[in-house]
Design an enzyme around this catalytic site. Structure first.
Site, PDB file in Angstrom:
ATOM      1  N   HIS B 147       0.848  -1.192   0.000  1.00 16.37           N
ATOM      2  CA  HIS B 147       0.000   0.000   0.000  1.00 16.37           C
ATOM      3  C   HIS B 147       0.881   1.238   0.000  1.00 16.37           C
ATOM      4  CE1 HIS B 147      -3.424   2.522   0.723  1.00 16.37           C
ATOM      5  NE2 HIS B 147      -2.824   3.052   1.769  1.00 16.37           N
ATOM      6  N   GLY B 162       2.910   5.326   3.993  1.00 15.92           N
ATOM      7  CA  GLY B 162       2.320   6.105   5.074  1.00 15.92           C
ATOM      8  C   GLY B 162       0.867   5.729   5.239  1.00 15.92           C
ATOM      9  N   LYS B 168      -0.171  10.670   0.454  1.00 11.45           N
ATOM     10  CA  LYS B 168       0.761  10.037  -0.484  1.00 11.45           C
ATOM     11  C   LYS B 168       0.410  10.420  -1.926  1.00 11.45           C
ATOM     12  CE  LYS B 168      -0.306   5.897   0.970  1.00 11.45           C
ATOM     13  NZ  LYS B 168      -1.104   6.151   2.192  1.00 11.45           N
ATOM     14  N   ASP B 186      -1.596   3.669  -4.788  1.00 12.08           N
ATOM     15  CA  ASP B 186      -2.413   2.903  -3.858  1.00 12.08           C
ATOM     16  C   ASP B 186      -2.008   1.448  -3.687  1.00 12.08           C
ATOM     17  OD1 ASP B 186      -4.589   3.491  -2.018  1.00 12.08           O
ATOM     18  OD2 ASP B 186      -5.484   1.733  -2.972  1.00 12.08           O
ATOM     19  N   ARG B 255      18.388  13.745  12.247  1.00  7.35           N
ATOM     20  CA  ARG B 255      18.717  15.147  12.039  1.00  7.35           C
ATOM     21  C   ARG B 255      19.938  15.343  11.161  1.00  7.35           C
ATOM     22  NH1 ARG B 255      15.931  18.551  15.750  1.00  7.35           N
ATOM     23  NH2 ARG B 255      17.011  20.214  14.676  1.00  7.35           N
TER      24      ARG B 255
END
Lengths: 89, 330
Positions: B147, B162, B168, B186, B255
């Site tokens: 997905h 996600g 998305k 999808d 980071r």
């Protein structure tokens, strides 16, 4: 009120990427405004580029200014990181 | 993500799809056309002919040629019958005789008895091995449906994942608008080619349904009609996954970029970049930069590492200078 404290860099390699990431991650957990001063440069303690740009080597002295509701806790947490040499050695 | 299922190919399909290329002809054992092949590498029955059947691959195509055939002629009829019976009892899916060698009576008889199709081919055994291997590797490639959204960004296949509704499709739409190409939205079919390559395509590639996308509030869009052929591509190797996550105060994100997170799809490890969503953040530009940084990395330049090495060197020089000044006090 605002807290201000001088902290000396103890770890051998200085504040390179890993310690800087650890520092901003910790700083980011607090609401307070955190600033780091070295000589005449002041950077945001929650910005990793700023922290790394200080190029704070072993022995360098940084002044932390922390202002906000959780300033005491924030200062404690940051001091501990320096004291523990960022868990590097 | 759905789970990996065991895949096989029936002898009927194998025969129909390779008949011309391998010049195959069915000699006997047509009762066994529904047998299944589930192993990519064809099997050499040489040792089985000699009576050693311990490691006979029961799901692979058996291919024999000049050497095996001569060996069978060379041994005594009693031994031949014994060894062949033992081998056929393993019920392998089918056997191909290469080099246009006529199939002997005993092989035909056993093939009928055990319902194991026996084919003859004009191709030599090397060719048979190679072609069968190539065909089966693609037919038996492990696959899953995933997905997410697959976009080709500057030639890098970027899989956007996600939660449902996180954006998305909207991100992909923005990317297509910026000149990149949609592979599927999808539901993506991912299959593994060889050991290290992941390929992605739509779940219904080649059909009129591919390249459609649902955008909340708008409905279903046909990307290939809106953006034309330049906005789509049929399949693409997947090289990196971007995972869109909701941003919370305590979300832990990378980071510096020194630590590279990875994810495993079909046992292939690919880099995973987690991007927290904040209102007003332009995710598509970030996705572009992730793709470009990946290109830079595979070309040998890792920005985070180089930056850190430069920084450490700079600090060490400074520390040395300070130490010298300290000793200089009179």
């Amino acid at each position: 009120m605002m807290l201000e404290k001088e902290i000396t860099v103890k770890n051998k390699l200085g504040i390179h990427a890993r310690p800087a990431a650890l520092l901003v991650k910790n700083a980011g957990q607090f609401q307070s405004k955190i600033e780091i001063k070295r000589d005449d440069i002041i950077v945001d303690g929650k910005s990793i580029m700023g922290v790394m740009m200080l190029a704070a080597e072993q022995g360098a002295t940084l002044v932390f200014s922390i202002d906000g509701e959780d300033e005491l806790q924030a200062m404690d947490a940051i001091e501990k990181l320096f004291e523990e040499r960022f868990y590097e050695e | 993500m759905s789970t990996e299922k065991k895949i096989d190919v029936s002898i009927k399909d194998f025969f129909n799809e390779n008949r011309e290329e391998l010049s195959l002809e069915l000699v006997s054992g047509k009762e066994g056309m529904s047998n299944k092949i589930s192993v990519v590498e064809p099997h050499h029955p040489g040792l089985a002919f000699a009576g050693f059947t311990d490691y006979v691959s029961e799901d692979a195509v058996f291919i024999m040629g000049e050497v095996e055939n001569s060996y069978l002629k060379h041994i005594s009829p009693a031994r031949r019958s014994l060894n062949l019976n033992r081998m056929f009892e393993k019920r392998f899916p089918c056997m191909i005789m290469g080099n246009d060698i006529p199939v002997s009576k005993i092989l035909k008889m056993l093939s009928n008895k055990y319902s194991i199709p026996m084919f003859s081919s004009k191709a030599n055994t090397n060719m048979l091995f190679h072609r069968t291997n190539v065909y089966l590797s693609s037919r038996l490639a492990p696959s899953i449906t995933f997905h997410g959204t697959l976009v080709d960004i500057y030639g890098i296949g970027v899989l956007i994942s996600g939660k449902s509704g996180i954006g998305k499709s909207e991100c992909a739409l923005d990317l297509i608008d910026r000149g990149h190409r949609l592979v599927a939205d999808d539901a993506i079919k991912i299959f593994r080619r060889g050991e290290h390559i992941l390929m992605g395509t739509g779940i219904a590639p080649d059909s009129a349904l591919q390249y459609h996308m649902e955008v909340r509030g708008v409905g279903i869009l046909d990307i290939s009609k809106i953006f034309g052929i330049r906005g789509v591509r049929l399949h693409k190797r997947i090289e990196i996954e971007i995972n869109l996550i909701e941003w919370k105060m305590d979300t832990d994100v990378e980071r510096v970029g020194l630590k590279e997170e990875t994810t495993k799809i079909l046992d292939v490890e690919i880099p995973l970049v987690k991007i927290p969503l904040i209102p007003g953040k332009n995710v598509s530009v970030i996705a572009e930069v992730v793709a470009l940084n990946h290109l830079l990395k595979i070309s040998g330049y890792d920005t985070a590492k180089v930056f850190n090495a430069t920084l450490i060197k700079l600090m060490q020089e400074k520390a040395k200078k300070l130490a010298r000044l300290d000793e200089d006090v009179e």
